[in-house]
Design a protein around this motif. Structure first.
Motif, PDB file in Angstrom:
ATOM      1  N   ARG A  44       0.842  -1.209   0.000  1.00 42.00           N
ATOM      2  CA  ARG A  44       0.000   0.000   0.000  1.00 42.00           C
ATOM      3  C   ARG A  44       0.869   1.248   0.000  1.00 42.00           C
ATOM      4  O   ARG A  44       0.637   2.178  -0.774  1.00 42.00           O
ATOM      5  N   ALA A  55      -6.106   7.258  -2.870  1.00 42.18           N
ATOM      6  CA  ALA A  55      -6.827   6.350  -1.957  1.00 42.18           C
ATOM      7  C   ALA A  55      -7.405   5.160  -2.721  1.00 42.18           C
ATOM      8  O   ALA A  55      -7.371   4.023  -2.251  1.00 42.18           O
ATOM      9  N   THR A  87      -4.544   2.801  -3.792  1.00 43.19           N
ATOM     10  CA  THR A  87      -4.050   2.084  -2.617  1.00 43.19           C
ATOM     11  C   THR A  87      -5.030   0.990  -2.190  1.00 43.19           C
ATOM     12  O   THR A  87      -4.629  -0.121  -1.843  1.00 43.19           O
ATOM     13  N   THR A  88      -6.313   1.305  -2.252  1.00 44.05           N
ATOM     14  CA  THR A  88      -7.318   0.303  -1.882  1.00 44.05           C
ATOM     15  C   THR A  88      -7.271  -0.891  -2.838  1.00 44.05           C
ATOM     16  O   THR A  88      -7.358  -2.044  -2.411  1.00 44.05           O
ATOM     17  N   GLU A 142     -10.178   8.129   2.652  1.00 49.54           N
ATOM     18  CA  GLU A 142      -9.639   6.776   2.563  1.00 49.54           C
ATOM     19  C   GLU A 142     -10.686   5.719   2.971  1.00 49.54           C
ATOM     20  O   GLU A 142     -10.894   4.744   2.270  1.00 49.54           O
ATOM     21  N   VAL A 180     -13.620   5.320   0.518  1.00 47.65           N
ATOM     22  CA  VAL A 180     -13.379   4.522  -0.696  1.00 47.65           C
ATOM     23  C   VAL A 180     -13.923   3.114  -0.459  1.00 47.65           C
ATOM     24  O   VAL A 180     -14.675   2.569  -1.265  1.00 47.65           O
TER      25      VAL A 180
END
Lengths: 135, 330
Positions: free
Chosen positions: A19, A37, A40-41, B72, B75
């Motif tokens: 990540r 984001a 990264t997810t 974050e 998401v």
């Protein structure tokens, strides 16, 4: 020329390492906070799949430039059991009872393209790409 | 996108200044535009964060981190939410399919209640889900009237599929004069051969000899029927030790005769009528006997309907199984 960065996924901590690497790369390429984001997810889900089902594998992150388009490419490679029906894993709620992640349908929603190659007993290679939004 | 951001910032700062209801109303209407642009929850938070950043240029760094954290987690929240919605759509598709299946089943298993001389017959059969795991089959000719009450162990789609087979099994034995024990033996072999090992069927089969008033019956693990003998003013259970259909090959079934006199009646039912999971101690058969006797002046169809209504009331309209009852009055 950007080199590829690779993270070996062996323990759960490596998911976090992947990540971190992905977020840094995404920022470097110029993705905004929200896309960082998302990227990264997506990396997190791919790494979690490796950790849960194949146990060992790697995540390769690279900058992609094609015809003046810039993007990030993430490739997850493992030598795990393979995926029996690729079409099915992209449908919602195709998960084993112990599965914890949002899975591949979620990854598909987060990126612009997804490509899955899998051979039963040999392993799986999943490549996703997200392009930088112009404008 | 930049236009949307500017609009949002204006609506937000209006609200911060005056905090009145119309600002909130405008804000909610504005969300429609965001939906049209296909924005996700994290996009909306990002727009909000940028607007706040511009309105307050002295915003502490920690607050911005907090927004990043929210982006974050949103998401993931957005993904789960979308998945949930797509499952709801799938569920709706399945519901429509089930409606179609139920219609087809109704056509397949449609039974008309025959009207033989000297007998009054009534029936109520209500599935707990869309598809019925109970089935009643009537046959009737000059000399005989016969009835099969069946219950597939299990509910829903698997039970319904199995039931279609039972129906065609019964159809092939199209002679109303067939011996009940023979009918059960043939059906048992069909079901044992063709259905999954976990599928069992209980069946009560009765044949009435219209000339001699003899009711001959046999049962494969089915809820015992009730027989009211009006001369003796007594109820009898019509029970045999016959095995459920579909367990073993070549099972033999016994059959028994009773002579029906005027004012006698029979109640054939599935275990959905007598099994109350919530009230295990309750003597449901005793209740049905008393009730049936008190309404035996009604027609057979009315009796079925009253029993169904009363049991529904008793169970707070929460019957837990397919419910089928047949009343035959002499």
């Amino acid at each position: 020329m950007d080199s590829k960065s690779t993270v070996e996924i062996i323990t759960e901590l490596d998911i976090v390492a992947a990540r971190r690497l992905g977020r840094d790369k995404a920022r470097e390429i110029g993705f905004n906070k929200v896309d960082q984001a998302r990227i990264t997810t997506a990396i997190s889900e791919l790494a979690k799949n490796i950790f849960l089902y194949a146990h060992v594998g790697k995540i390769v992150i690279e900058k992609i430039e094609v015809n003046e388009k810039t993007g990030i490419g993430i490739t997850a490679i493992d030598r795990g059991p393979g995926i029996q029906e690729v079409r099915k894993v992209l449908e919602d709620r195709y998960r084993t009872p112990d599965s914890v992640g949002a899975g591949l349908p979620a990854v598909k929603r987060l990126v612009d393209s997804i490509n899955i190659q899998s051979k039963i007993g040999l392993g799986t290679k999943i490549k996703v790409v997200k392009w930088l939004n112009q404008g | 996108m930049n236009k949307l951001k500017a609009q949002y910032k204006r609506i937000l700062s209006d609200y911060i200044q005056s905090q009145n209801e119309s600002n909130l109303y405008i804000g909610q209407n504005f969300i429609k535009q965001l939906i049209q642009k296909n924005l996700t929850p994290e996009d909306v938070i990002d727009i909000h964060k940028q607007a706040i950043e511009e309105i307050y240029n002295d915003l502490p760094e920690s607050m911005l981190h907090a927004y990043d954290f929210l982006i974050e987690v949103m998401v993931h929240f957005g993904l789960m939410f979308k998945e949930h919605q797509s499952l709801l759509i799938k569920q709706e598709e399945i519901r429509i399919e089930m409606d179609v299946a139920a219609k087809i089943q109704n056509l397949l298993l449609e039974t008309t209640i025959p009207n033989p001389k000297d007998l009054d017959i009534g029936m109520v059969s209500v599935p707990i889900r869309k598809l019925n795991g109970d089935y009643v089959h009537f046959m009737h000719n000059q000399n005989y009237f016969s009835v099969a009450v069946t219950d597939v162990v299990g509910k829903g789609v698997p039970a319904a599929l199995c039931m279609s087979m039972v129906k065609y099994g019964l159809d092939t034995l199209e002679y109303a004069r067939s011996n009940p024990s023979y009918v059960l033996e043939v059906l048992n072999n069909i079901i044992e051969k063709s259905v999954d090992d976990s599928m069992f069927v209980s069946l009560f089969y009765g044949r009435f000899d219209l000339e001699n008033n003899i009711f001959t019956w046999s049962s494969a693990g089915h809820e015992p029927a009730l027989y009211y003998n009006s001369t003796e003013q007594t109820f009898y259970d019509l029970e045999t030790k016959g095995l459920l259909l579909g367990i073993l090959q070549e099972v033999k079934y016994n059959q028994h005769d009773i002579k029906l006199n005027d004012n006698d009646f029979l109640i054939l039912m599935t275990d959905g009528v007598t099994d109350f999971r919530e009230m295990e101690e309750f003597d449901s058969r005793g209740y049905i006997k008393d009730l049936a006797l008190s309404i035996s002046h009604l027609t057979a169809q009315e009796m079925c309907e009253v029993i169904y209504e009363k049991l529904q009331e008793l169970l707070n309209f929460n019957i837990e199984d397919d419910f089928t009852i047949v009343v035959i009055k002499k």
